[in-house]
Scaffold this motif. Structure first.
Motif, PDB file in Angstrom:
ATOM      1  N   GLU A   1       0.832  -1.207   0.000  1.00 41.82           N
ATOM      2  CA  GLU A   1       0.000   0.000   0.000  1.00 41.82           C
ATOM      3  C   GLU A   1       0.866   1.257   0.000  1.00 41.82           C
ATOM      4  OE1 GLU A   1      -4.084  -0.141   1.534  1.00 41.82           O
ATOM      5  OE2 GLU A   1      -3.224  -1.434   3.060  1.00 41.82           O
TER       6      GLU A   1
ATOM      7  N   GLU B 114       1.038   4.393  -2.626  1.00 40.97           N
ATOM      8  CA  GLU B 114       0.968   5.796  -2.227  1.00 40.97           C
ATOM      9  C   GLU B 114       2.142   6.594  -2.775  1.00 40.97           C
ATOM     10  OE1 GLU B 114      -1.320   7.364  -0.043  1.00 40.97           O
ATOM     11  OE2 GLU B 114      -2.572   5.611  -0.342  1.00 40.97           O
TER      12      GLU B 114
ATOM     13  N   ARG C 168     -10.749   3.478   2.823  1.00 40.95           N
ATOM     14  CA  ARG C 168      -9.732   2.495   3.165  1.00 40.95           C
ATOM     15  C   ARG C 168      -9.761   2.294   4.671  1.00 40.95           C
ATOM     16  NH1 ARG C 168      -4.704   3.055   5.108  1.00 40.95           N
ATOM     17  NH2 ARG C 168      -3.487   1.172   4.863  1.00 40.95           N
TER      18      ARG C 168
ATOM     19  N   ILE D 202     -10.543   5.757   6.221  1.00 47.83           N
ATOM     20  CA  ILE D 202      -9.810   6.822   5.551  1.00 47.83           C
ATOM     21  C   ILE D 202     -10.525   7.175   4.261  1.00 47.83           C
ATOM     22  CG2 ILE D 202      -7.627   7.432   4.466  1.00 47.83           C
ATOM     23  CD1 ILE D 202      -6.351   5.476   6.472  1.00 47.83           C
TER      24      ILE D 202
ATOM     25  N   LEU E   6      -8.165  10.747  -0.078  1.00 48.83           N
ATOM     26  CA  LEU E   6      -6.769  10.826   0.356  1.00 48.83           C
ATOM     27  C   LEU E   6      -5.945   9.675  -0.191  1.00 48.83           C
ATOM     28  CD1 LEU E   6      -7.239  11.770   4.102  1.00 48.83           C
ATOM     29  CD2 LEU E   6      -6.308  13.209   2.324  1.00 48.83           C
ATOM     30  N   VAL E   7      -6.629   8.552  -0.498  1.00 49.05           N
ATOM     31  CA  VAL E   7      -5.912   7.354  -0.914  1.00 49.05           C
ATOM     32  C   VAL E   7      -5.533   7.484  -2.382  1.00 49.05           C
ATOM     33  CG1 VAL E   7      -6.041   4.858  -1.091  1.00 49.05           C
ATOM     34  CG2 VAL E   7      -7.232   6.025   0.749  1.00 49.05           C
ATOM     35  N   LYS E   8      -4.283   7.206  -2.674  1.00 48.40           N
ATOM     36  CA  LYS E   8      -3.834   7.312  -4.061  1.00 48.40           C
ATOM     37  C   LYS E   8      -4.140   6.013  -4.809  1.00 48.40           C
ATOM     38  CE  LYS E   8      -0.674  10.991  -3.448  1.00 48.40           C
ATOM     39  NZ  LYS E   8      -0.157  10.918  -2.095  1.00 48.40           N
TER      40      LYS E   8
ATOM     41  N   LEU F  13       4.659  11.994   2.343  1.00 45.64           N
ATOM     42  CA  LEU F  13       4.087  11.039   3.292  1.00 45.64           C
ATOM     43  C   LEU F  13       3.170  10.103   2.520  1.00 45.64           C
ATOM     44  CD1 LEU F  13       3.184  13.383   6.261  1.00 45.64           C
ATOM     45  CD2 LEU F  13       4.865  11.560   6.283  1.00 45.64           C
ATOM     46  N   PHE F  14       2.787   8.978   3.148  1.00 45.91           N
ATOM     47  CA  PHE F  14       1.778   8.108   2.558  1.00 45.91           C
ATOM     48  C   PHE F  14       0.426   8.663   3.010  1.00 45.91           C
ATOM     49  CE2 PHE F  14       5.429   5.232   3.538  1.00 45.91           C
ATOM     50  CZ  PHE F  14       5.937   5.241   2.260  1.00 45.91           C
ATOM     51  N   THR F  15      -0.141   9.575   2.217  1.00 48.44           N
ATOM     52  CA  THR F  15      -1.276  10.373   2.699  1.00 48.44           C
ATOM     53  C   THR F  15      -2.505   9.532   3.000  1.00 48.44           C
ATOM     54  OG1 THR F  15      -1.836  10.773   0.410  1.00 48.44           O
ATOM     55  CG2 THR F  15      -0.615  12.497   1.535  1.00 48.44           C
ATOM     56  N   GLY F  16      -2.692   8.428   2.281  1.00 44.32           N
ATOM     57  CA  GLY F  16      -3.881   7.611   2.504  1.00 44.32           C
ATOM     58  C   GLY F  16      -3.707   6.606   3.624  1.00 44.32           C
ATOM     59  N   MET F  17      -2.582   6.608   4.299  1.00 47.00           N
ATOM     60  CA  MET F  17      -2.374   5.687   5.418  1.00 47.00           C
ATOM     61  C   MET F  17      -2.340   6.501   6.700  1.00 47.00           C
ATOM     62  SD  MET F  17       0.552   3.387   3.554  1.00 47.00           S
ATOM     63  CE  MET F  17       0.403   1.845   4.411  1.00 47.00           C
TER      64      MET F  17
ATOM     65  N   PRO G 151      -5.602   9.797   9.078  1.00 45.14           N
ATOM     66  CA  PRO G 151      -4.780   9.718   7.870  1.00 45.14           C
ATOM     67  C   PRO G 151      -3.748  10.839   7.836  1.00 45.14           C
ATOM     68  CG  PRO G 151      -7.070  10.283   7.357  1.00 45.14           C
ATOM     69  CD  PRO G 151      -7.028   9.946   8.800  1.00 45.14           C
TER      70      PRO G 151
ATOM     71  N   GLY H 156      -2.614  12.462   5.461  1.00 45.30           N
ATOM     72  CA  GLY H 156      -2.967  13.561   4.571  1.00 45.30           C
ATOM     73  C   GLY H 156      -3.850  14.605   5.226  1.00 45.30           C
TER      74      GLY H 156
END
Lengths: 471, 283
Positions: free
Chosen positions: A319, A323, A449, A461, A465-467, B103-107, B165, B167
Motif C-alpha cells: 500500500e 501511495e 480504506r 480513511i 486521500l488514498v492514491k 508522506l503516505f497520505t492515505g495511510m 490519515p 494527509g
C-alpha cells in the motif's frame, strides 16, 4: 447588545435558493442537443416500399418523446443535485471540522455491519436456497451454475485486487495467469494423469512463476507503459496457446479433462462412486454442488490470505508503494521485490481459479482467455473500489449476475412486443451503468480504506486521500 | 583550528563529487565532511546544487564522478555511490526527508511509522511466512514496532492523531511526521531537505528543539539543506556553502557569516567590482 441575535437567527434560513431558471435553461439545452442528434438518426426511417424503392417514414413523435425524456431526466438530475448540495452546505463535513463531529457511519462501515454476515450467509446456503426456490435440486442447476460463475469472478477480482488495489500496479493481462492455471491442470491431468488435488497447488505455483517471469523485465515500467506491456503479455499467452498445437491442442483446445472427484471418490453412478459410497441415490447435481462449495472455499481462502497480508509488513509495503514509490525507496524498501511478490501472489490466485475453471468445464480452449475477460475482471476491481474486498464481491455479483438477469426478463415481452430481447441491450446497459458509476461514485462502490493497524480507534480513511498508484 | 573537532571522525566524507546532467554541471568537484554528532548545514542560493548533492548521497542519483564514504561507529564503511537505491537506507542507514513532503497520505500516522520499520518487521515475520500463520515472535516484533512509533509520536506531539490519515494533518505536523518516519529507520545520518520551509516561527523553534534532541539523544548526525538562516545559524555546528555547484565556504556559522564570497553569492557584489573584473577580462 441584542443586535446580533436576529442576524444569527436568520443565518440558517439563508440556504442557497434553487436557481430554477438556470436549471430549466440547462435542461432545455440538453433537449436541444438531443433534438440535433435525433434529426439525422431517428427522425426518418428508410423502408423498402413495395416497388423496392426507398420510402422515408417520418417519426417526429418518437423524436419528441426522446427529447422530452432527456429534458425530464436532466431536470430531475439537476434538482436532486441542487437539493443535495443545499443539504450539504448546512451540515459541516467531518473532515473540515476542528473538533469532533457526529459522523454518520460511512458506506464501508454500514455495508460491513449488516452486509457481511448477510453475504456470507447467502453464499453458504445458496444451493439450499436455490433448491427451495426452484422446487428441487435438479431444477436449481441453472442458479447454482450461475453462483459458481459469480464466485469464480469474485475470486479473480480478489486475486487482481492484490496487484491493482493494494500494490497499485495496473495489470491488463491478468487473464494470462488464469489461462496458465487452466492449462496447467488440463495438461498435467491428461498427460500424466495427476489428480485435481495435486494439480491445484501446482497450477498456482506455475502461475506465480509466470507472474515473476513477466514481472522481472516489466516492473521497472510505470503507469501506461506497464498497462500496455501486461496487455501484450496476455495476448502473447493466448496466441502461443492457439499456435503451439503440439503442446496445447491449438484453437481446438483440450477436451475430456478429468472431472472433479470428492477427494478420490468420482461423482458417478458406479459402485465406487460418491453417491453409492454414502448410500444415497445418485444425482448429477452432487458434483455441481460440490463445485460450488469448492470455489466458495477457494474464494474465501483468497480473501482471508489477502486480509491477513494487509496486516503484515509486506501488505503495508504494497500500500505504501501505491501511495509513493520514491518515499518507499528512501525508507529502505526493496521496491522491485515488493512489486514482484504482489504480482506473483495475484497470479497464484489467478492460477487456482484457472485450474478450477478447467476442472469445471472439463474443456479449455484459448477462446476463454481473451482480453474481454481481463477487462471484466479489472472492471470488477475498479467498480468495487480498489483495495476493498467487500466492494469487489458486490461488483462481481453485479457485473456477472446482472447480465444473466436480463435473460429472465421475458415478462417484459407483452410491454415491448414479441421481438423484444433484453439480452441485446446488455452492452448498452453496461455502458450506462459505467457512466452512472463515474458520476455517482468515481472511486468505486466502497472507496474508503480501512487502516491496517490501530492504536485506539478505527477510523475509515476517505477515498480522496488514498492514491490509486501510478505503475 | 576553529572548525568542529568532530570533523576528525566524519560520519560522511564526500570527495570530489561531480554530477553532470548532459552539458549542465550541477555539482562540480565538491568535497566536504559531516562530523559524527554534528548538525551540518548545507546552504547556498537557489539552484546551487544542494538538492542534487542530497540525491547523490541518498542514492537517487548516481554521481558522474566522486566518492561518498559513510562510516558507522563500529568501523563499517559503505561507498554510497555503489549501493543500489534502497540499500543506502537499509544497510548504510542514511535516511532522508523531501523538499515537497512525501508522506503516505492515505495511510494513518501510525501506519506511516510502521512502513518505515519494514525491514526489521519483514525479518521478524520470516519474510511473511511466519507472520501469515501468526507466530508469537512476529506479534512481539509488531508490538515493539508500535511502541517505537508511539515513542516517536510522543516526541513530536502527535500521539492524539495516531489513527488519523497522514494527509489530514496540518502542514507543520506533516513536516515533523516525515522526520519521525525517517528516524524510525534508525539512521546514523539524517538528511533533511528544507525542513523549516513553510513553518511559522513557533513551529520553526519546535523544529530546532527536535533536531537538537535527535543529535544529542539518538546518535544520529544531521545534514540539512535550509534557506531559513535563523534555523541554520542557530543550530548548525558546521556550515557548507555552495554556489553554482562549487563549495565557496566551509566552517562554523560565525565564520561563514563573515565570509566575503558567501556575502557576494547571497547579496551580489558592488557595481564597481563587476566593472573592474570586466575590464580585466576585456568584455
Amino acid at each position: 447588545m441584542s443586535a446580533p441575535a436576529p442576524a444569527l437567527a436568520a443565518a440558517p434560513a439563508a440556504r442557497p435558493a434553487l436557481d430554477l431558471q438556470a436549471i430549466l435553461k440547462d435542461a432545455l439545452l440538453f433537449a436541444l442537443v438531443t433534438f440535433g442528434l435525433c434529426v439525422p438518426v431517428v427522425a426518418y426511417r428508410t423502408d423498402l416500399s413495395s416497388t423496392s424503392a426507398l420510402d422515408l417514414t417520418p417519426r417526429w413523435g418518437l423524436v419528441a418523446i426522446l427529447c422530452g425524456l432527456v429534458f425530464l431526466a436532466r431536470l430531475a438530475q439537476r434538482l436532486i443535485l441542487a437539493s443535495r448540495d443545499a443539504r450539504r452546505a448546512l451540515t459541516p463535513s467531518p473532515r473540515q471540522a476542528t473538533e469532533a463531529v457526529d459522523a454518520t457511519p460511512n458506506a464501508a462501515q454500514s455495508v460491513s455491519r449488516f452486509g457481511l454476515p448477510l453475504f456470507l450467509g447467502v453464499a453458504l446456503t445458496f444451493p439450499l436456497l436455490a433448491a427451495l426456490g426452484t422446487g428441487g435440486l435438479s431444477e436449481s442447476r441453472y442458479w447454482i451454475d450461475l453462483g459458481i460463475l459469480i464466485l469464480t469472478y469474485v475470486m479473480l477480482g480478489w486475486g487482481l485486487n492484490i496487484v491493482v488495489g493494494l500494490a497499485g500496479l495496473l495489470d491488463l493481462g491478468y487473464v494470462a495467469f488464469y489461462a496458465v492455471g487452466a492449462y496447467s491442470y488440463a495438461l498435467l491431468s491428461t498427460t500424466f494423469g495427476l489428480s485435481f488435488w495435486i494439480c491445484l497447488p501446482l497450477a498456482g505455483l506455475f502461475a506465480a512463476l509466470w507472474g515473476m517471469i513477466l514481472g522481472f523485465p516489466v516492473l521497472r515500467l510505470r503507469g501506461d507503459y506497464l498497462a500496455i506491456v501486461t496487455l501484450a503479455f496476455g495476448e502473447i499467452i493466448r496466441l502461443v496457446l492457439i499456435n503451439w498445437s503440439d503442446f496445447s491442442g491449438g484453437a481446438a483446445g483440450i477436451s475430456s479433462i478429468p472431472r472433479i472427484t470428492f477427494f478420490g471418490l468420482p461423482f458417478t453412478a458406479d459402485e465406487d462412486g460418491f453417491a453409492a459410497s454414502l448410500g444415497i441415490p445418485f444425482s448429477p447435481m452432487h458434483r455441481v454442488v460440490f463445485l460450488y462449495y469448492l470455489i466458495l472455499v477457494l474464494a474465501l481462502i483468497t480473501n482471508l490470505v489477502t486480509l491477513r497480508l494487509r496486516r503484515l509488513p509486506i501488505g503495508r509495503a504494497w500500500e505504501a508503494l501505491r501511495e509513493d514509490e520514491i518515499a518507499c525507496r528512501s525508507l529502505g524498501i526493496n521496491t522491485t521485490n515488493t512489486k514482484l511478490t504482489a504480482f506473483a501472489l495475484g497470479a497464484m490466485f489467478g492460477g487456482f481459479a484457472g485450474s478450477f475453471f478447467a476442472v469445471r468445464q472439463s474443456f479449455v480452449s484459448p477462446e476463454s482467455f481473451n482480453f474481454l475477460e481481463s477487462a471484466i475482471i479489472l472492471a470488477i476491481v475498479v467498480l468495487g473500489g480498489m483495495g476493498s474486498q467487500i466492494g469487489v464481491a458486490i461488483a462481481a455479483v453485479a457485473m456477472v449476475g446482472g447480465p444473466e438477469l436480463l435473460r429472465n426478463l421475458d415478462f417484459l415481452k407483452p410491454v415491448f412486443g414479441e421481438h423484444f430481447d433484453p439480452n441485446e441491450y446488455r452492452l448498452l446497459l453496461f455502458g450506462l451503468a459505467m457512466v452512472v458509476m463515474m458520476i455517482w461514485r468515481p472511486r468505486g462502490l466502497i472507496s474508503e480504506r480501512s487502516p491496517s493497524v490501530v492504536l485506539k480507534e478505527r477510523k475509515a480513511i476517505s477515498g480522496s486521500l488514498v492514491k490509486e498508484g501510478h505503475g | 583550528m576553529s572548525a568542529s573537532p568532530r570533523l576528525a571522525d566524519p560520519v560522511l566524507s564526500v570527495d570530489h563529487l561531480t554530477m553532470r546532467f548532459g552539458g549542465l554541471v550541477a555539482v562540480n568537484d565538491l568535497s566536504f565532511r559531516v562530523g559524527r554528532g554534528d548538525i551540518t548545514g548545507l546552504i547556498g542560493p537557489n539552484g546551487a546544487g544542494k538538492t542534487t548533492v542530497f540525491n547523490c548521497i541518498t542514492g537517487f542519483y548516481k554521481p558522474t564522478e566522486g566518492m561518498m564514504t559513510l562510516r558507522h561507529r563500529d568501523g563499517a564503511e559503505y561507498l554510497l555511490e555503489r549501493l543500489p537505491g534502497f540499500q543506502v537506507n537499509r544497510r548504510a542507514r542514511v535516511a532522508r526527508t523531501f523538499q515537497n513532503i512525501r508522506l503516505f497520505t492515505g495511510m494513518t500516522v501510525l501506519e506511516n511509522l510502521l512502513v518505515a520499520q519494514h525491514n526489521p518487521l519483514m525479518l521478524a515475520s520470516g519474510y511473511t511466512l511466519a507472520g501469515l500463520v501468526g507466530l508469537p515472535g512476529f506479534r512481539r516484533a509488531q508490538g515493539a514496532a508500535v511502541e517505537k512509533a508511539v515513542a516517536w509520536l510522543t516526541r513530536i506531539n502527535l500521539l492524539h492523531r495516531a489513527d488519523d490519515p497522514a494527509g489530514d494533518l496540518p502542514y507543520g505536523d506533516q513536516r515533523r511526521l516525515e522526520i519521525a518516519r525517517a528516524m524510525c529507520t534508525d539512521p546514523v545520518l539524517l538528511c533533511l531537505d528544507e525542513p523549516a520551509a513553510g513553518l511559522n516561527p513557533r513551529e520553526s523553534a519546535q523544529l530546532n528543539d527536535l533536531l537538537r534532541s535527535i543529535r544529542d539523544d539518538d546518535d544520529t548526525s544531521v545534514l540539512l539543506i535550509e534557506h531559513d538562516m535563523s534555523v541554520v545559524m542557530e543550530i548548525s555546528d558546521h556550515v557548507v556553502v555552495l554556489d553554482y555547484g562549487t563549495k565557496i565556504a566551509d566552517g562554523t556559522p560565525a565564520e561563514v557569516q563573515s565570509d566575503q564570497s558567501v556575502i557576494a553569492a547571497y547579496l551580489g557584489v558592488e557595481d564597481e567590482e563587476v566593472e573592474a573584473v570586466e575590464a580585466e577580462v576585456g568584455v
